[in-house]
Scaffold this motif. Structure first.
Motif, short mmCIF file in Angstrom:
data_model
loop_
_atom_site.label_atom_id
_atom_site.label_comp_id
_atom_site.label_asym_id
_atom_site.label_seq_id
_atom_site.Cartn_x
_atom_site.Cartn_y
_atom_site.Cartn_z
N TYR A 44 2.11 2.62 -1.11
CA TYR A 44 1.98 1.88 -2.37
C TYR A 44 0.76 0.97 -2.34
N PHE A 45 0.63 0.21 -1.26
CA PHE A 45 -0.45 -0.77 -1.22
C PHE A 45 -1.80 -0.13 -0.88
N ARG A 46 -1.79 0.96 -0.13
CA ARG A 46 -3.05 1.68 0.05
C ARG A 46 -3.56 2.20 -1.28
N GLY A 47 -2.64 2.63 -2.12
CA GLY A 47 -3.04 3.10 -3.44
C GLY A 47 -3.64 2.01 -4.30
N ALA A 48 -3.28 0.76 -4.01
CA ALA A 48 -3.86 -0.37 -4.74
C ALA A 48 -5.10 -0.92 -4.06
N GLY A 49 -5.54 -0.26 -2.98
CA GLY A 49 -6.78 -0.65 -2.35
C GLY A 49 -6.65 -1.57 -1.16
N TRP A 50 -5.46 -1.69 -0.59
CA TRP A 50 -5.25 -2.57 0.55
C TRP A 50 -5.09 -1.78 1.84
N PHE A 78 -17.15 -6.30 -10.84
CA PHE A 78 -16.34 -5.14 -10.45
C PHE A 78 -16.94 -4.58 -9.17
N THR A 79 -16.08 -4.30 -8.18
CA THR A 79 -16.57 -3.83 -6.88
C THR A 79 -16.13 -2.42 -6.56
N ASP A 137 -21.65 -8.82 -8.43
CA ASP A 137 -21.64 -10.28 -8.37
C ASP A 137 -21.57 -10.91 -9.76
N GLY A 138 -21.13 -10.16 -10.76
CA GLY A 138 -21.03 -10.70 -12.11
C GLY A 138 -20.04 -11.85 -12.19
N PHE A 197 -12.26 -7.05 -7.94
CA PHE A 197 -13.19 -7.94 -8.64
C PHE A 197 -13.87 -8.93 -7.69
N LEU A 198 -13.51 -8.92 -6.43
CA LEU A 198 -13.97 -9.94 -5.48
C LEU A 198 -15.19 -9.41 -4.71
N ASP A 199 -16.34 -9.96 -4.99
CA ASP A 199 -17.58 -9.55 -4.35
C ASP A 199 -17.62 -10.08 -2.91
#
Length: 751
Positions: free
Chosen positions: A215-221, A406-407, A420-421, A178-180
């Protein structure tokens, strides 16, 4: 200034670790300039040693990053009980003395967990703090809230491996979606894996490096692993890792998996490296062991006799304005600007006479909020956090002014999505609450709309936040922040289609337990009073404002000018529905109870025309309190003007009856108030049947008014029977037809 070495970093950490341990144990002889004696120990040994060395390791590393890059950085510390480590760093960087020039090192050490000093965990009295960590699980969501709409800010967040086991933290790992990167800052999580909770292993610490990274790569990190026991120079490795993370912070979403021993620095024979190091590892009767451990840090090499750190330790610090304890966002009230609140006139409902218009209260306010979104488009300091219920709650007009943030790549049909909502929708009330807390405490404004029944999911979080605001209000250097505003809709009285599980007005009761300096509860009865109430709430500071309103089309009672007057008073007599010399008062608070109360007055005019009725509406629940209990409490004269001195009062309340009885405590003869409200009765049924099952229908209210008025108990018996028979007739209609009778759905007020 000299270029610091990793040896200096180790000395810096030794100094902080020594001070952290001293805070747990010592009241005097804080630098061990003489042999340790029993009287030097605190009578109560309180604190959490186990996490402190890891917190200082991160703090020291961030100091280096800030010094090298000039990156403005806010630190959010999830393990708040590691407060001694934060205090130690604040002392070395000079922030404590900047806030309180008279504080000595002895004052600091003795004052930790000491009456009149600092509490045992992080709190608003501590510079640099926007999150206490008193209840685990909320640090990462708060960090993301702080990063929103501040593109030059880095928010580093230490997440304890015990804290990581909580549901709110599990949801927060996905907040990166969610962070633009263009309009927002960045969040750098540091998952501190030190192996154990109070007395058992943590889930994350038992996972292998491969399991963790997958695990964290799966969450996008993009995880970076730092294991202090696998390197001879952990400070250098951590510095290189921080530099690499900072370099691609906006593109790859780096995070750090930090492995360090539990209670790092505590001798193994005292429990170092095990869960025994979690709190106070050595007891007061182990004085030689305590002294040996403390002296192992060699404080004489680190501090002057007056407590000042040796000069080389200061080489590690960033410039004063960039030190972690002084970042402006940690005292966000100093950054807060008043919102450009739109005028209400063009959004208000035209009400030619009471009941002469129909509108959705939240639908009307949604258009006003959309205008506020447009007015803050350039400033970007107002957001709405909502659990995927904005349109359901008739606030969809906001999406004409901004999108849903949403990014992540979208592979299916969606609407109103924008990188950027400024609407954040996610099916986690915890995440919405954490986002909003972080956003407000760093100087911005926001609103949390929610289904009423599910606001209670964040009861624990609001408990913590209310305490934070209460204490922050007592700290002279903390500037006021914008209020936390809840708009609860899809309320229980119109959850008859979802059923019993969606009926729950208990969030009101929770707020009534908080300090009167902090909480407010508003129940606007129609669209115009909701507009006035929301404008007021969004202009206030250091409050938790609870507003409960309906979303369905309903009768409108007051024009805008009347709504302004009514909301200023908080409660008042509706003269158009009242007799000037009443025998009984019908009072109400809440949208649906107001409709039923006015309808009850209408029924009594027809069934008992000689019974003189007054109708009182309460929009600010806490006006019912006495002025000594709450600042909004009505004076005795104002209270009597509404409710009389000895009149029976039949009160239709939106929530549990106990809430009204609680706020009435202290008023003369509160037993004359007979409160109807939600009684934990419900199912999937019609709106009228739900009211009947909770004895809140207009017929129940009218019958109760007759039965409780002196002189009417006998002669009104036939009237009561007639009213209740009509109630049962209309209930039977609903059971037969599957919907409410037109006598209910098409009813209109008439004098």
């Amino acid at each position: 200034m000299r270029t610091p070495t990793t040896e200096t970093s180790r000395r810096y950490r030794r100094a902080c670790d020594y001070l952290a341990a001293a805070m747990i144990y010592l009241r005097d002889n804080v630098l061990l300039r003489e042999p340790l004696r029993p009287e030097h120990l605190k009578p109560r040994l309180l604190g959490h040693w186990g996490t402190c060395p890891g917190i200082t390791f991160v703090y020291c590393g961030l100091n280096g990053l800030v010094r090298r890059t000039g990156q403005r950085t806010l630190l959010v510390t999830g393990p708040g009980h590691g407060a001694p480590a934060v205090h130690a760093n604040l002392w070395l960087e000079g922030t404590h003395s900047a806030i309180d020039p008279g504080m000595t090192l002895t004052d600091l050490v003795k004052g930790f967990s000491w009456p009149g000093g600092f509490p045992s965990h992080l709190s608003p009295e501590v510079p640099g703090v926007v999150h206490e960590g008193g209840e685990l699980g909320y640090a990462l969501a708060t960090a993301f809230g702080a990063a929103l709409d501040d593109p030059d800010l880095l928010v580093a967040c230490i997440v304890g491996d015990g804290e990581a086991e909580t549901g709110p933290t599990a949801a927060s790992w996905h907040a990166n979606k969610f962070l633009d990167p263009e309009t927002c800052g960045a969040v750098l999580p540091v998952l501190h894996l030190n192996g154990a909770k109070i007395s058992s292993p943590t889930i994350y610490a038992t996972m292998s490096d491969d399991e963790l990274t997958d695990y964290f790569r799966g969450a996008g990190w993009s995880p970076h692993i730092v294991d202090v026991e696998r390197t001879d120079d952990p400070d250098l490795v951590f510095a290189e890792t921080l530099d690499a993370a900072h370099k691609d912070i906006k593109q790859r979403r780096p995070m750090i998996l930090l492995r360090s021993p539990k209670g790092w620095g505590l001798p193994k024979e005292a429990g170092g490296g095990t869960f025994h190091a979690h709190q106070v590892p050595l007891s007061a009767d182990q004085l030689p062991e305590i002294e040996a451990w403390l002296r192992s840090y060699r404080p004489e090499e680190l501090f002057h006799d007056d407590g000042r750190p040796m000069d080389d330790l200061l080489d590690l610090l960033p410039s004063e304005e960039l030190r972690l304890g002084r970042v402006p966002q940690a005292n966000g009230g100093r950054l807060r600007r008043d919102l450009p609140l739109p005028e209400l006139e063009k959004f208000a409902i035209d009400v030619p006479e009471p009941g002469g218009a129909t509108a959705s209260a939240t639908g009307t306010t949604g258009s006003w909020l959309a205008e506020l979104m447009r007015a803050t488009e350039q400033r970007r300091d107002f957001r709405i956090m909502c659990p995927d219920e904005l349109e359901s709650n008739k606030l969809g007009a906001v999406l004409d002014a901004t999108g849903r943030a949403f990014t992540w790549p979208l592979t299916q049909y969606s609407e109103h999505m924008a990188q950027d909502g400024r609407v954040l929708e996610v099916l986690s009330e915890h995440l919405c609450q954490g986002w909003l807390q972080g956003y407000l405490l760093t100087g911005r404004h926001g609103l949390f709309p929610c289904y009423e029944a599910f606001a209670s999911i964040v009861d624990g979080m609001v408990n913590q936040y209310a305490k934070f605001l209460k204490m922050a209000g007592e700290v002279p250097w903390r500037a006021p922040v914008a209020s936390l505003n809840y708009l609860l809709t899809s309320e229980g009285w119109r959850q008859e289609h979802n059923g019993y599980s969606h009926q729950g007005p208990g969030f009101i009761n929770n707020l009534l337990t908080k300090k009167s300096s902090v909480t407010r509860v508003y129940l606007p009865p129609d669209a115009n009073t909701l507009l006035v109430t929301m404008r007021h709430c969004l202009a206030t500071t250091n409050r938790i404002n609870l507003v409960v309103a309906g979303k369905n089309p309903a009768p409108q009672w007051l024009d805008l000018a009347e709504a302004e007057r009514h909301c200023r008073a908080g409660a008042g007599v509706w003269e158009w529905a009242s007799h000037p010399e009443p025998d009984v008062v019908l009072a109400c608070a809440g949208g649906i109870p107001t409709v039923e109360t006015v309808a009850a007055a209408w029924l009594l005019r027809r069934h008992a025309p000689e019974l003189r009725v007054r109708v009182v509406n309460v929009v600010d629940l806490l006006t019912l309190s006495t002025p000594d209990k709450h600042p909004h409490g009505m004076s005795a004269e104002e209270f009597t003007a509404c409710f009389g001195e000895d009149l029976p009062v039949v009160f239709a309340f939106h929530g549990y009856p106990s809430a009204v009885h609680e706020v009435l405590h202290g008023r003369p003869d509160p037993s004359r108030f007979h409160v109807h409200g939600y009684l934990e009765e419900g199912t999937t049924t019609t709106p009228f049947d739900l009211l009947v099952s909770n004895r809140m229908s207009r017929f129940d209210l009218a019958a109760d008014a007759v039965g409780r008025t002196p002189g009417w108990s006998s002669r009104g018996g036939g009237i009561v029977q007639e009213l209740l028979e009509k109630r049962e007739e209309l209930k039977a209609y609903a059971y037969r037809e599957g919907e409410d009778s037109p006598e209910i759905t098409e009813w209109e007020w008439s004098a």
